[in-house]
Scaffold this active site. Structure first.
Site, PDB file in Angstrom:
ATOM      1  N   CYS A  80       0.262   6.343  -4.357  1.00  5.75           N
ATOM      2  CA  CYS A  80      -0.334   5.224  -3.321  1.00  5.75           C
ATOM      3  C   CYS A  80       0.576   4.384  -3.308  1.00  5.75           C
ATOM      4  O   CYS A  80       0.908   3.787  -2.113  1.00  5.75           O
ATOM      5  CB  CYS A  80      -1.438   4.701  -4.047  1.00  5.75           C
ATOM      6  SG  CYS A  80      -2.334   3.476  -3.100  1.00  5.75           S
ATOM      7  N   TYR A 124      -4.831  13.621   8.204  1.00  3.63           N
ATOM      8  CA  TYR A 124      -4.578  12.198   8.841  1.00  3.63           C
ATOM      9  C   TYR A 124      -3.037  11.736   8.494  1.00  3.63           C
ATOM     10  O   TYR A 124      -2.815  10.974   9.312  1.00  3.63           O
ATOM     11  CB  TYR A 124      -5.594  11.177   7.823  1.00  3.63           C
ATOM     12  CG  TYR A 124      -5.281  11.084   6.440  1.00  3.63           C
ATOM     13  CD1 TYR A 124      -4.618  10.046   5.957  1.00  3.63           C
ATOM     14  CD2 TYR A 124      -5.931  12.112   5.362  1.00  3.63           C
ATOM     15  CE1 TYR A 124      -4.277   9.704   4.667  1.00  3.63           C
ATOM     16  CE2 TYR A 124      -5.572  11.544   4.133  1.00  3.63           C
ATOM     17  CZ  TYR A 124      -4.856  10.632   3.781  1.00  3.63           C
ATOM     18  OH  TYR A 124      -4.712  10.312   2.328  1.00  3.63           O
ATOM     19  N   HIS A 141     -19.768 -12.711  18.277  1.00  9.76           N
ATOM     20  CA  HIS A 141     -19.278 -12.493  19.607  1.00  9.76           C
ATOM     21  C   HIS A 141     -18.033 -13.586  19.701  1.00  9.76           C
ATOM     22  O   HIS A 141     -18.092 -14.579  19.582  1.00  9.76           O
ATOM     23  CB  HIS A 141     -20.519 -12.965  20.418  1.00  9.76           C
ATOM     24  CG  HIS A 141     -20.146 -12.866  22.089  1.00  9.76           C
ATOM     25  ND1 HIS A 141     -19.884 -11.492  22.865  1.00  9.76           N
ATOM     26  CD2 HIS A 141     -19.869 -13.647  23.072  1.00  9.76           C
ATOM     27  CE1 HIS A 141     -19.748 -11.587  23.801  1.00  9.76           C
ATOM     28  NE2 HIS A 141     -19.457 -12.937  24.318  1.00  9.76           N
ATOM     29  N   GLU A 185      -0.747   9.916  11.239  1.00  9.75           N
ATOM     30  CA  GLU A 185      -0.502   8.531  11.013  1.00  9.75           C
ATOM     31  C   GLU A 185       1.143   8.572  11.307  1.00  9.75           C
ATOM     32  O   GLU A 185       1.619   7.400  11.887  1.00  9.75           O
ATOM     33  CB  GLU A 185      -0.786   8.120   9.585  1.00  9.75           C
ATOM     34  CG  GLU A 185      -2.477   7.836   9.515  1.00  9.75           C
ATOM     35  CD  GLU A 185      -2.722   7.449   8.147  1.00  9.75           C
ATOM     36  OE1 GLU A 185      -3.679   6.686   7.852  1.00  9.75           O
ATOM     37  OE2 GLU A 185      -1.955   7.992   7.141  1.00  9.75           O
ATOM     38  N   LYS A 199       3.280   3.384   3.493  1.00  9.09           N
ATOM     39  CA  LYS A 199       2.690   3.889   4.895  1.00  9.09           C
ATOM     40  C   LYS A 199       2.174   2.943   5.670  1.00  9.09           C
ATOM     41  O   LYS A 199       2.228   2.594   6.952  1.00  9.09           O
ATOM     42  CB  LYS A 199       1.566   4.976   4.614  1.00  9.09           C
ATOM     43  CG  LYS A 199       0.999   5.433   5.885  1.00  9.09           C
ATOM     44  CD  LYS A 199      -0.350   6.108   5.738  1.00  9.09           C
ATOM     45  CE  LYS A 199      -1.472   5.202   5.476  1.00  9.09           C
ATOM     46  NZ  LYS A 199      -2.758   5.898   5.044  1.00  9.09           N
ATOM     47  N   CYS A 255      -0.295   5.361   0.332  1.00  7.36           N
ATOM     48  CA  CYS A 255      -0.933   4.228   1.159  1.00  7.36           C
ATOM     49  C   CYS A 255      -0.238   3.235   1.508  1.00  7.36           C
ATOM     50  O   CYS A 255      -0.179   2.420   2.729  1.00  7.36           O
ATOM     51  CB  CYS A 255      -2.123   3.889   0.384  1.00  7.36           C
ATOM     52  SG  CYS A 255      -2.666   4.969  -0.929  1.00  7.36           S
ATOM     53  N   GLU A 299     -19.495  -5.991  17.521  1.00  9.53           N
ATOM     54  CA  GLU A 299     -20.760  -6.275  17.848  1.00  9.53           C
ATOM     55  C   GLU A 299     -21.507  -5.145  18.619  1.00  9.53           C
ATOM     56  O   GLU A 299     -22.833  -5.338  18.614  1.00  9.53           O
ATOM     57  CB  GLU A 299     -20.969  -7.617  18.689  1.00  9.53           C
ATOM     58  CG  GLU A 299     -20.233  -7.593  20.052  1.00  9.53           C
ATOM     59  CD  GLU A 299     -20.358  -8.870  20.792  1.00  9.53           C
ATOM     60  OE1 GLU A 299     -21.457  -9.661  20.603  1.00  9.53           O
ATOM     61  OE2 GLU A 299     -19.386  -9.267  21.393  1.00  9.53           O
TER      62      GLU A 299
HETATM   63  C1  LIG Z   1       1.734   9.637   2.556  1.00  7.76           C
HETATM   64  C2  LIG Z   1       0.298   9.574   1.879  1.00  7.76           C
HETATM   65  C3  LIG Z   1      -0.556   8.327   2.448  1.00  7.76           C
HETATM   66  C4  LIG Z   1      -1.622   8.023   1.673  1.00  7.76           C
HETATM   67  N1  LIG Z   1      -2.658   7.172   2.346  1.00  7.76           N
HETATM   68  C5  LIG Z   1      -3.425   6.948   1.782  1.00  7.76           C
HETATM   69  C6  LIG Z   1      -4.691   6.107   2.209  1.00  7.76           C
HETATM   70  O1  LIG Z   1      -4.199   5.333   3.263  1.00  7.76           O
HETATM   71  N2  LIG Z   1      -5.637   5.499   1.729  1.00  7.76           N
HETATM   72  C7  LIG Z   1      -5.980   6.299   0.454  1.00  7.76           C
HETATM   73  O2  LIG Z   1      -6.968   6.021  -0.146  1.00  7.76           O
HETATM   74  N3  LIG Z   1      -5.280   7.251   0.117  1.00  7.76           N
HETATM   75  C8  LIG Z   1      -4.087   7.665   0.707  1.00  7.76           C
HETATM   76  N4  LIG Z   1      -3.325   8.625  -0.088  1.00  7.76           N
HETATM   77  C9  LIG Z   1      -3.859   9.440  -1.152  1.00  7.76           C
HETATM   78  C10 LIG Z   1      -3.472   8.677  -2.515  1.00  7.76           C
HETATM   79  O3  LIG Z   1      -2.414   8.340  -2.399  1.00  7.76           O
HETATM   80  C11 LIG Z   1      -3.808   9.461  -3.673  1.00  7.76           C
HETATM   81  O4  LIG Z   1      -5.317   9.732  -3.300  1.00  7.76           O
HETATM   82  C12 LIG Z   1      -3.833   8.680  -5.043  1.00  7.76           C
HETATM   83  O5  LIG Z   1      -2.711   8.346  -5.437  1.00  7.76           O
HETATM   84  C13 LIG Z   1      -4.423   9.701  -5.918  1.00  7.76           C
HETATM   85  O6  LIG Z   1      -4.135   9.165  -7.232  1.00  7.76           O
HETATM   86  P1  LIG Z   1      -3.945  10.053  -8.593  1.00  7.76           P
HETATM   87  O7  LIG Z   1      -3.928   8.852  -9.776  1.00  7.76           O
HETATM   88  O8  LIG Z   1      -4.855  10.984  -8.507  1.00  7.76           O
HETATM   89  O9  LIG Z   1      -2.584  10.512  -8.443  1.00  7.76           O
HETATM   90  P2  LIG Z   1      -0.953   9.768  -8.054  1.00  7.76           P
HETATM   91  O10 LIG Z   1      -1.194   8.458  -7.496  1.00  7.76           O
HETATM   92  O11 LIG Z   1      -0.439  10.729  -7.390  1.00  7.76           O
HETATM   93  O12 LIG Z   1      -0.495   9.532  -9.728  1.00  7.76           O
HETATM   94  C14 LIG Z   1      -0.072  10.480 -10.252  1.00  7.76           C
HETATM   95  C15 LIG Z   1       1.035  10.334 -11.317  1.00  7.76           C
HETATM   96  O13 LIG Z   1       1.414  11.044 -12.361  1.00  7.76           O
HETATM   97  C16 LIG Z   1       2.775  11.149 -12.442  1.00  7.76           C
HETATM   98  N5  LIG Z   1       3.065  12.457 -13.063  1.00  7.76           N
HETATM   99  C17 LIG Z   1       2.747  13.795 -12.586  1.00  7.76           C
HETATM  100  N6  LIG Z   1       2.995  14.764 -13.369  1.00  7.76           N
HETATM  101  C18 LIG Z   1       3.483  13.961 -14.472  1.00  7.76           C
HETATM  102  C19 LIG Z   1       3.802  14.306 -15.876  1.00  7.76           C
HETATM  103  N7  LIG Z   1       3.789  15.848 -16.093  1.00  7.76           N
HETATM  104  N8  LIG Z   1       4.359  13.411 -16.713  1.00  7.76           N
HETATM  105  C20 LIG Z   1       4.105  12.294 -16.575  1.00  7.76           C
HETATM  106  N9  LIG Z   1       3.738  11.614 -15.297  1.00  7.76           N
HETATM  107  C21 LIG Z   1       3.491  12.520 -14.433  1.00  7.76           C
HETATM  108  C22 LIG Z   1       3.347  10.972 -10.881  1.00  7.76           C
HETATM  109  O14 LIG Z   1       4.584  10.729 -11.092  1.00  7.76           O
HETATM  110  C23 LIG Z   1       2.557   9.936 -10.487  1.00  7.76           C
HETATM  111  O15 LIG Z   1       3.041   8.671 -10.641  1.00  7.76           O
HETATM  112  C24 LIG Z   1      -2.114   8.764   0.630  1.00  7.76           C
HETATM  113  C25 LIG Z   1      -1.083   9.767   0.119  1.00  7.76           C
HETATM  114  C26 LIG Z   1       0.066  10.130   0.805  1.00  7.76           C
HETATM  115  C27 LIG Z   1       0.807  11.107   0.289  1.00  7.76           C
END
Ligand SMILES: Cc1cc2nc3c(=O)[nH]c(=O)nc-3n(C[C@H](O)[C@H](O)[C@H](O)COP(=O)(O)OP(=O)(O)OC[C@H]3O[C@@H](n4cnc5c(N)ncnc54)[C@H](O)[C@@H]3O)c2cc1C
Length: 451
Positions: free
Chosen positions: A43, A177, A436, A181, A51, A48, A441
């Site tokens: 994110c 999406y 308004h 976007e 972006k 997010c 609205e």
């Molecule tokens: C281009 C794009 C736009 C998006 N826009 C939106 C939006 O507008 N609104 C919205 O709500 N969501 C959006 N999302 C989705 C959102 O980013 C994810 O749903 C969210 O980040 C999920 O969080 P998470 O904690 O599950 O995983 P992540 O945020 O992906 O975090 C996982 C972390 O784990 C780390 N990791 C992975 N494997 C290992 C390992 N083995 N050891 C140590 N660390 C590790 C990764 O490096 C990462 O930092 C978007 C996603 C993308 C790709």
């Protein structure tokens, strides 16, 4: 009780992992958080946040143009990609620092490196192993790019934020999406943009009328929508031009081709199979209502469980987990009525059922809708239109779904989501006095259902 290094070992400092880790640590739990790439996860770094910054940037071309009808003569507006890219990166680095402080100040031990599960209570990072009473897997997802001749030339959302040069011609492949976007971002920043999607119509899962209305609007902004087609091959010419061959044999030239064709849980090499942790489609970790896997000491939240891939959902899952494990509560995450936005131009905001879902589930559905030119565009000269739609169960008067395509739709629908969560009926919307003059609205003045 066994003696562990930590009470909770969180793998992944993304949206879900950071929230769970720092909440637990603030409650006195001994927490470690391992991260191998970037603090804040997808994110903050490649999702997010950057972006949305690019979306803001992409609106300016249209704003400059629209300003003429209001008496402005915009100067010689040029766009400089390195300025946007580097300012964005600076902001992300600032946020990385904030995430570092949030974790450390709450008492988490931050471990840099790739973590793997080596036992039900053991995690390895590099050549060190750590034991923990509980392990939380919050590793998120990774872009899925299909393999085909020339696929090595494409980029995904991981690279798009760091391009050396901004493409004059861009192709975005995908129908979700993120694809829509980024097509808007490329086009808004001046690239000749093609959006290629193998299906009939993009944004599957959204209300059909919303999808069609959006297609018309984004096409007006100059995005060349090519549905029912796909790329079979990409050839890179000497000057760097990428030539994409489509299923019908035609070719399209581009300087960058971005694939936004879904994301898979990032589980490769994590040690799940060795531990016998159950996985579903695309490797998603299977958890129960309490985010517990079939190995009782291992939990998972966020994109890796592939329920709803959104940051606020990962946060809600992390908070529920920690409150239940360490706060003596028994909370379930309510996945109903999750509002979402698509930051295309104009935006989509949506909450609740689509018309198709409403008609499947309810016998008598009234549809209220409105399509109009926003007041701003009476002077701007833009032919952009706004669309609003509300679905109501005629028998109970309950509002089942609200959809909008128009400026700030995400901002507007967030408030309406609260009303729907509270069980608002159409009568409640009707008795609400509007603000308004706003577009919003319209949601409280839609009187007659569509025939
Ligand atoms: C281009 C794009 C736009 C998006 N826009 C939106 C939006 O507008 N609104 C919205 O709500 N969501 C959006 N999302 C989705 C959102 O980013 C994810 O749903 C969210 O980040 C999920 O969080 P998470 O904690 O599950 O995983 P992540 O945020 O992906 O975090 C996982 C972390 O784990 C780390 N990791 C992975 N494997 C290992 C390992 N083995 N050891 C140590 N660390 C590790 C990764 O490096 C990462 O930092 C978007 C996603 C993308 C790709």
């Amino acid at each position: 009780m066994a003696d562990f290094d930590f009470d909770l070992f969180v793998i992944g400092a993304g949206s879900g992992g950071v929230r769970a880790g720092r909440m637990a640590a603030a409650m006195g739990v001994k927490v470690a958080v391992a991260e191998d790439r970037h603090l804040g996860g997808t994110c903050v770094n490649v999702g997010c946040v950057p972006k949305k910054l690019f979306v803001y940037a992409s609106h300016y071309a249209e704003d400059f143009e629209n300003s003429r009808g209001f008496g402005w003569t915009p100067g010689d507006a040029g766009f400089d990609w390195p300025t946007l890219r580097d300012n964005k990166t600076k902001e992300i680095e600032r946020l990385n620092g904030i995430y570092n402080n949030l974790l450390v100040n709450s008492g988490c031990e931050l471990i840099h490196g790739r973590a793997t599960l080596v036992g039900p209570h053991t995690v390895a990072v590099g050549d060190k192993t750590y034991t923990a009473e509980r392990i939380l897997v919050a590793v998120g997802g990774w872009p899925n790019v299909p393999e085909f001749p020339g696929s090595e030339h494409v980029i995904s959302s991981n690279e798009v934020f760091y391009l050396d040069e901004f493409p004059k011609r861009a192709i975005v492949v995908g129908g979700g999406y993120i694809a829509v976007e980024f097509a808007g971002i490329f086009a808004g920043l001046g690239a000749k943009t093609d959006l290629i999607y193998r299906g009939e119509m993009f944004l599957r899962g959204f209300d059909n009328e919303v999808r069609e209305f959006t297609a018309e609007e984004v096409a007006k902004k100059g995005i060349n929508l090519r549905f029912n087609t796909n790329i079979t091959e990409i050839e890179k010419q000497e000057d760097g031009t990428l030539v994409a061959t489509l299923t019908d044999g035609s070719t399209v030239e581009a300087d960058a081709i971005m694939y936004a064709t879904g994301r898979n849980p990032k589980v490769a090499g994590l040690g799940l199979e060795e531990l016998g942790i159950e996985q579903g489609k695309n490797g998603a970790i299977i958890v129960n209502d309490d985010f517990q896997t079939n190995v009782p000491s291992v939990y998972a939240i966020g994109d890796v469980i592939d329920r709803v891939q959104l940051t606020p959902v990962a946060l809600a899952e992390g908070m529920a987990l920690v409150r239940n494990l360490y706060g003596g509560q028994n909370q379930k995450v309510d996945y109903d009525l999750i509002a979402t936005a698509v930051f295309c131009q104009p935006n989509i905001g949506t909450v609740g059922l689509t018309e198709e879902q409403a008609r499947e589930r309810y016998e008598n559905v009234d549809v209220y809708k409105s399509s109009f030119r926003a007041m701003k565009h009476t002077l701007s000269g833009s032919d952009e239109k706004t669309f609003m739609k509300m679905l109501v169960d005629r028998d109970s008067d309950k509002v089942l779904g609200v959809h909008m395509v128009g400026p700030d739709a995400g901002e507007i629908i967030q408030g309406i989501a609260v009303a729907l969560k509270a069980g608002a009926t159409k009568a409640v919307f009707d008795s609400t006095i509007g603000i308004h003059p706003t577009a919003a609205e319209e949601f409280v003045t839609m009187r007659e259902p569509a025939k």
